[in-house]
Design an enzyme around this catalytic site. Structure first.
Site, PDB file in Angstrom:
ATOM      1  CB  CYS A 233      39.100  43.178  41.377  1.00 28.01           C
ATOM      2  SG  CYS A 233      38.306  44.033  40.229  1.00 28.01           S
TER       3      CYS A 233
ATOM      4  CD  GLU B 150      42.047  45.044  42.194  1.00 26.72           C
ATOM      5  OE1 GLU B 150      42.817  44.075  41.567  1.00 26.72           O
ATOM      6  OE2 GLU B 150      41.009  45.612  41.670  1.00 26.72           O
TER       7      GLU B 150
ATOM      8  CE  LYS C 220      42.230  40.366  40.407  1.00 26.82           C
ATOM      9  NZ  LYS C 220      42.280  41.730  39.729  1.00 26.82           N
TER      10      LYS C 220
END
Length: 285
Positions: A151, A41, A114
């Site tokens: 994540c 990431e 995200k």
């Protein structure tokens, strides 16, 4: 039976160094037979979300842009699929934590922003990132249909389910997660166990491979715990990287065996979609 490679690296304060280092690792992975390569990431930077500082918005880049164009050329040269994660500048004051996928012929297949944004000490992401608005996606690549989540997304089972429902056979999770010194002695083992276990569960529940790639090294007070891994559709870890060392983690994924498995354990057939209406509510009562 694609061979994947997860690029687990430490980060430098200089984006140019991180870009060169990651390109070198992608080239090494390709030379060793990897066909799909995934970065950690925000691979171009240190994990800057440790603090809230307006000047750090200068690290963001347009997507598509110069960086994705470089990946298009690199993917075409090496004949590999590249999955990468970076800091997207969509407009001044509007930024995302974004992953993109480039096919082995250099085609830009698209991106994922995200969706789930954390806010914790040392992980001040709500200051920097607007939640994604592209939905959950899967991309047809030369070596299989893949999805990307990032994540904090694994803490939502619905994210993996929606990605698998787009046909993803492999879900990649670029990640930046680690320990804080005041928490590690008491909670370090539990925190890592939760991170790993929930993603292995997504592999089982969705009948797919899960590939989680983390960074290593200490940045500020954050000690990133590495341990990138690949889990198969039984949740078994078939490859795992070290805790503190840089590594390129390889695994061969058998998509024919995955097809057979989904026929034997047809979880999507047995879903009771008539009973799930409340899942879109904030709370159940």
């Amino acid at each position: 039976m694609p061979k994947i490679a997860l690029i687990q690296l430490s980060a430098d304060a200089r984006p140019s160094v991180n870009k060169e280092k990651t390109e070198s690792a992608i080239r090494e992975a390709a030379a060793n037979g990897a066909q799909i390569v995934c970065t950690q990431e925000l691979f171009t930077t240190e994990y800057f979300c440790r603090t809230e500082e307006c000047d750090l918005f200068d690290l963001a880049e347009p997507v598509p842009g110069e960086l994705t164009e470089a990946h298009r050329k690199l993917a075409a040269e090496l004949g590999v699929v590249i999955v990468a994660s970076g800091f997207e500048k969509r407009a001044t004051g509007l930024y995302h934590n974004t992953a993109w996928v480039v096919d082995a012929d250099g085609s830009f297949l698209g991106m994922y922003r995200k969706m789930h944004i954390p806010q914790d000490p040392g992980f001040e992401e709500k200051f920097y990132f607007t939640p994604g608005d592209l939905g959950y996606k899967a991309f047809d690549t030369k070596f299989g249909r893949i999805g990307v989540l990032i994540c904090w997304d694994p803490r939502s089972p619905a994210a993996a389910r929606r990605t698998a429902m787009q046909g993803a056979e492999i879900i990649f999770y670029p990640t930046a997660i680690g320990w804080l010194p005041e928490e590690k002695p008491l909670l370090g083992e539990q925190q890592h166990c939760a991170w790993e276990t929930v993603q292995r569960g997504h592999a089982v529940a969705n009948g797919c491979y899960v590939c989680a790639v983390n960074r290593v090294g200490t940045e500020g007070e954050s000690e990133f715990w590495g341990q990138s891994f690949v889990a198969d559709y039984y949740g078994q870890i078939v490859a795992k990287a070290p805790v503190s060392d840089e590594a390129i983690l390889y695994a061969d994924l058998d998509l024919d065996a995955l097809e057979d498995h989904r026929r034997i354990w047809p979880f999507f057939r047995d879903r009771r979609i008539d009973s799930y209406g409340g899942i879109t509510e904030r709370w159940g009562r």
